[in-house]
Write an enzyme that holds these catalytic residues in place. Structure first.
Site, PDB file in Angstrom:
ATOM      1  CB  CYS A  18      -0.899   0.058   1.239  1.00 49.60           C
ATOM      2  SG  CYS A  18      -1.986  -1.348   1.448  1.00 49.60           S
ATOM      3  N   GLY A  44       1.639   0.098  -4.928  1.00 53.35           N
ATOM      4  CA  GLY A  44       0.379  -0.609  -5.115  1.00 53.35           C
ATOM      5  C   GLY A  44      -0.217  -0.287  -6.457  1.00 53.35           C
ATOM      6  N   GLY A 124       0.104  -1.485   5.751  1.00 52.58           N
ATOM      7  CA  GLY A 124       0.627  -2.456   6.706  1.00 52.58           C
ATOM      8  C   GLY A 124      -0.256  -3.678   6.751  1.00 52.58           C
ATOM      9  CE1 TYR A 264      11.708  -4.546  -6.390  1.00 52.93           C
ATOM     10  CE2 TYR A 264       9.937  -4.985  -4.825  1.00 52.93           C
ATOM     11  CZ  TYR A 264      10.400  -4.912  -6.125  1.00 52.93           C
ATOM     12  OH  TYR A 264       9.569  -5.211  -7.165  1.00 52.93           O
TER      13      TYR A 264
END
Length: 494
Positions: A18, A44, A124, A264
């Protein structure tokens, strides 16, 4: 509407789940949110949503499958979201059924309370969501989605506090796991990070009286906002135009920020903890070159996430850097419905080898991670087909041997190659001349921790590498997940 297709050629990567963005104190706040979400699209790409509030028209929301650019740059959508206050969210699926994602699962979620409406966007994963959901349903709550984030709205509804900020505090005290939450009432923008600060959240200033909250600083840059600071672990900020109020709703805990954000997830032009993500990734390559040198003719990145580390490896080793693999930037995630023939083309639809550069060379390939290993094998085959003499993989993270339960789309442990094989076995299975991962201490050094990892009190969440989970994943343990024997969290869970 048919759900937006996940990329059928990208199943061997880890995905952040997200990105969140909110703004207050500006005209046409939804337009600012759309720009912020566009900058966070890498976090996302499945769907997105925006909620806005206007003093005359009240709350309005829009939720769409697909890219921000395809949905929220249209005047007919943004015109339905008036007002000086708005929040937004881009997502992949975490909790919930990924294959059957419905528009009702797309955030932000909205609830109407006695003291007014409230919309929330959550980055999360709630590790006790199953238990909370079961309890709430037994007490009469009616859920509209399969998302773990909806638990927050129902917990707020059951709070007896007199204002929405206090109800949000009540709700989040019941939640375990990782959360960076942005919420909005009729007049306030609210931001909260979990006590360990696993997921990121930053504060920016917009104009004279406006403020923005975002997952990353790159989203502040796109709207011309001034970066103010990171929201601290365990902190709540309640923002009105020209004013920021801070409180600490949770018991103090040491920070355990997700170290994979450095590797990343975050964009390389973002700043984390006062440090350039790009520079951290370049330094990972430097550490790799020191830890795993090899005689070779060319260093190449697996684009795009491996590029800064490959540059660092080349600089430290003295081996020339070259663009040996070219990424097709224009292959959209929807592309075409993948037939078996198309699917078998795999990474060739996204990546192509620069044959003239590769031929006859001993090549060092630098990538960010190895998950299942299937993509690594295909890239190796492409390099060899182009005439490379040798292929050496260097990986800019330690072996990913444990699943993440804090908001990352990690496969079951049984599908993680590093959980099933030693590095030597992985080398043989992928079929390369050599394979080496940066050490956990090397990764910490690259992230600015000169002494490496403090094993008695790690500075980051590195559970995907170490199996050391800072918060016991209650729901997973209930389903039979076996934690690493001897870990502190495993003892606490017992």
């Amino acid at each position: 509407m048919k759900p937006f297709l996940a990329d059928p050629f990208d199943s061997d990567s880890l995905h952040e789940e997200c990105g969140v963005f909110g703004v207050i104190g500006v005209a046409d706040a939804a337009s600012f949110v759309a720009l912020g979400l566009h900058a966070l699209q890498h976090r996302g790409q499945e769907a997105g949503g925006i909620y806005a509030h206007d003093p005359e028209q009240g709350f309005n929301g829009a939720h769409r499958f697909g890219y921000v650019r395809d949905n929220f740059t249209k005047a007919e959508v943004i015109s339905t979201l008036p007002g000086p206050l708005a929040i937004g969210h881009v997502r992949y699926s975490t909790a919930g059924t990924k294959a059957n994602t419905a528009i009702r699962d797309v955030q932000p979620f909205f609830g109407e309370f006695a003291m007014g409406g409230c919309a929330i966007a959550h980055n999360g994963n709630i590790t006790n969501a199953t238990a909370l959901r079961r309890e709430l349903i037994e007490r009469g709550s009616i859920f509209q989605s399969s998302s773990d984030s909806e638990c927050i709205i129902h917990l707020m509804a059951r709070s007896i506090q007199r204002n929405l900020a206090e109800r949000l505090k009540d709700a989040l005290r019941r939640v375990e796991g990782a959360f960076s939450v942005i919420a909005m009432t009729r007049t306030k923008l609210i931001g909260v990070r979990d006590p360990l600060g696993v997921r990121p959240l930053v504060l920016g200033r917009v104009g004279d009286d406006g403020y923005a909250l975002a997952s990353e600083t790159c989203a502040l840059d796109i709207i011309g906002a001034e970066f103010v600071r990171e929201i601290e672990p365990g902190e709540m900020v309640v923002i009105s135009p020209g004013k920021v109020e801070s409180s600490r709703p949770f018991a103090p805990a040491g920070s355990r920020f997700c170290i994979f954000e450095h590797v990343y997830f975050s964009r390389p032009d973002s700043i984390i903890g006062g440090r350039s993500v790009y520079e951290t990734r370049r330094q990972i390559g430097v550490e790799l070159a020191r830890e795993a040198p090899i005689e070779a003719d060319l260093v190449c990145a697996v684009p795009d996430s491996g590029t800064p580390a490959a540059i660092g490896y080349a600089q430290e080793s003295g081996i020339p850097f070259g663009m040996g693999i070219i990424r097709n930037q224009y292959m959209g995630r929807t592309f075409i419905e993948p037939t078996d023939q198309i699917r078998n083309m795999g990474v060739r639809l996204k990546l192509n080898v620069n044959r003239a550069l590769i031929q006859g060379k001993r090549v060092v390939l630098v990538d960010d991670s190895v998950v299942r290993g299937t993509t690594s094998r295909k890239i190796k085959d492409m390099i060899l087909d182009a005439g490379a003499a040798e292929v050496h993989f260097r990986i800019a993270s330690p072996p990913t041997a444990w699943p993440c339960f804090y908001g990352v789309d990690t496969p079951d442990r049984g599908k993680l190659l590093a959980a099933q094989m030693t590095p030597a076995e992985m080398r043989d299975w992928i079929g390369v001349d050599s394979l080496a991962f940066v050490s956990l201490d090397g990764l910490y050094r690259a992230a600015g921790e000169a002494g490496g990892r403090k094993n008695d009190c790690p500075q980051y969440c590195d559970a995907c590498f170490s199996g050391d989970y800072p918060v016991a994943p209650s729901d997973q343990i209930e389903r039979g997940f076996q934690m690493l024997e001897g870990s502190e969290t495993a003892h606490a869970a017992e």
